[in-house]
Design an enzyme around this catalytic site. Structure first.
Site, short mmCIF file in Angstrom:
data_model
loop_
_atom_site.label_atom_id
_atom_site.label_comp_id
_atom_site.label_asym_id
_atom_site.label_seq_id
_atom_site.Cartn_x
_atom_site.Cartn_y
_atom_site.Cartn_z
N GLY A 181 -16.37 21.51 15.66
CA GLY A 181 -17.10 21.48 16.93
C GLY A 181 -16.65 22.60 17.84
O GLY A 181 -15.90 23.49 17.43
N ASN A 182 -17.12 22.58 19.08
CA ASN A 182 -16.64 23.56 20.06
C ASN A 182 -16.54 22.88 21.41
O ASN A 182 -16.87 21.70 21.55
CB ASN A 182 -17.56 24.80 20.09
CG ASN A 182 -18.97 24.45 20.50
OD1 ASN A 182 -19.21 24.04 21.63
ND2 ASN A 182 -19.91 24.60 19.58
N ARG A 183 -16.09 23.61 22.42
CA ARG A 183 -15.74 22.97 23.69
C ARG A 183 -16.90 22.79 24.66
O ARG A 183 -16.70 22.38 25.80
CB ARG A 183 -14.62 23.77 24.37
CG ARG A 183 -13.29 23.65 23.63
CD ARG A 183 -12.24 24.51 24.28
NE ARG A 183 -12.17 24.28 25.71
CZ ARG A 183 -12.02 25.24 26.61
NH1 ARG A 183 -11.93 26.50 26.22
NH2 ARG A 183 -11.97 24.97 27.89
#
Ligand code: CTP
Length: 397
Positions: A208-210
């Site tokens: 995932g990412n932020r």
């Protein structure tokens, strides 16, 4: 957008009447003039003084004793209203409105107004599901009333069921949508993407990412409030679904690409605020990967570039989260992806970008125009960006 709008808030006799105080307070804080009309039954659940204190306006409770500030004409509020909202609306008031009965100030006002009317029912599940109530609601809907369906949850009886007043945020979102109908994006169809895609590794893990999704949701809400018909294609976020927007949930970049392809043929603009993963695992393990080896190598392959691959005669807007050479890198992306507009932000600035409520961006358009904005809330950024979208849509053949 609520500033200087007159909102008539009708409150009827339901235990959910206390939530109307929150609605009145939030609308007033947003700059609206909130005129409250309470039925007699409503005054048994919550004191008119509470509403008067929150709104700073007299509260009407009796048809024959209009508040001093209002003219004797009993339809004065009906004429002043930009929108009438009944929250909570009991089965009784819904039945009266459907039948055109006007034996109290609220029903008189609704019958006399030309403003849009929003009804948020709250009642016992059996009363709500009763055919008579459903027929009355269908009748109101057919006449253009906007019904905010009640939610499922614990009811006053202690039972679980459908009948709880919709969330305050949903009611306020619907008010904004209704008030925005004649905004500068009225009649436009806008597709917005938001959040960070999640690329599955195995049944329990993903890459995932932020991205929090806040920027994309702010864009979707701002477009809605300016009259657009909005489709929001969102990766998982912790944000509540905005009212008055069609929300399409996806997880991966591939799913987002499919959803964008499906939503865009009728669109006027595609605004890609999502943080799309650039790589996905080559294959997804069917079973949970066990920690049997001292190290693990995942083979990743490229995901589709949605903005580059999507075709159609709509305005394309991208976002560029950059950590260096912000404007130069964003401009390159604008050219490479054939965009009309790109919103560049410097993610190394802690008050800007991932997870924050503020953003500092530069708007770069295809015509060479570069506009650096100060630090603004994401909603303000969304509106400034949409100003540009309105301008570019006006120029588009
Ligand atoms: N984007 C997209 N499809 C992808 C990756 C990004 O449509 N697979 C969109 C994003 O939603 C954004 C724009 O392209 O609007 C720029 O995204 P960004 O991640 O900044 O750029 P990338 O093209 O991924 O380039 P890089 O990661 O190398 O900076």
């Amino acid at each position: 957008m609520l500033a200087n709008k007159t909102i008539v808030l009708g409150i009827t006799g339901s235990i959910a009447a206390y939530k109307a105080a929150d609605i009145a307070s939030k609308l007033t804080q947003a700059g609206a003039r909130v005129e409250v009309i309470m039925t007699e039954a409503a005054t048994k659940f919550i004191a008119p003084l509470t509403l008067r204190s929150l709104t700073g306006q007299p509260v009407v409770t009796d048809m024959f004793e209009p508040a001093a500030e209002w003219s004797i004409e009993h339809i004065a509020l009906a004429e002043a209203a930009n929108v009438v909202v009944i929250a909570p609306a009991t089965a009784n008031v819904i039945a009266k409105l459907a039948a055109g009965i006007s034996d109290d100030m609220l029903c008189c006002t609704v019958l006399a107004t030309k403003a849009p009317v929003i009804v948020a029912p709250a009642m016992n599940v059996n009363m709500f599901e009763n055919t008579i109530t459903q027929e009355n609601l269908a009748k109101l809907k057919a006449r253009g009333f906007i019904i905010i369906d009640p939610a499922y949850g614990r009811l006053a009886s202690g039972k679980m069921g459908l009948g709880r007043l919709a969330e305050v945020e949903e009611i306020i979102g619907t008010i904004k949508q209704v008030l925005g109908r004649s905004g500068d994006l009225a009649g436009k169809r806008i597709v917005v993407t938001a959040g960070g895609t999640q690329e599955r590794i195995d049944p329990v893990r993903h890459i995932g990412n932020r991205s929090s999704g806040k920027m994309g949701y702010a864009v979707a809400e701002a477009a809605r409030d300016r009259g657009a018909e909005v489709k929001l294609i969102t990766a998982p976020t912790s944000l509540p679904e905005p009212a008055g927007i069609e929300v399409i949930h996806i997880e991966t970049a591939v799913q987002m690409k499919e959803a964008v392809a499906k939503a865009t043929p009728q669109a006027d603009a595609l605004i890609m605020a999502a943080a799309v993963a650039d790589y996905q695992p080559k294959s997804v393990a069917k079973a949970k990967i066990k920690k049997e080896t001292p190290s693990l190598t995942l083979e990743l392959v490229r995901t589709p570039d949605i903005l580059t691959e999507v075709k159609g005669n709509f305005l394309k807007v991208g976002f560029a989260a950059e950590s260096e050479d912000v404007v130069a890198n964003a401009r390159q992306k604008l050219e490479k992806k054939q965009l009309d507009l790109i919103v560049a932000n410097d993610i190394t600035d802690s008050s800007s970008g991932f997870g924050t409520d503020t953003n500092k961006v530069t708007l770069i358009s295809q015509d060479g125009n570069v506009e650096s904005l100060p630090l603004l809330t994401k909603r303000e950024v969304a509106d400034r960006m949409l100003d540009k979208v309105v301008e570019l849509l006006g120029k588009k053949p």
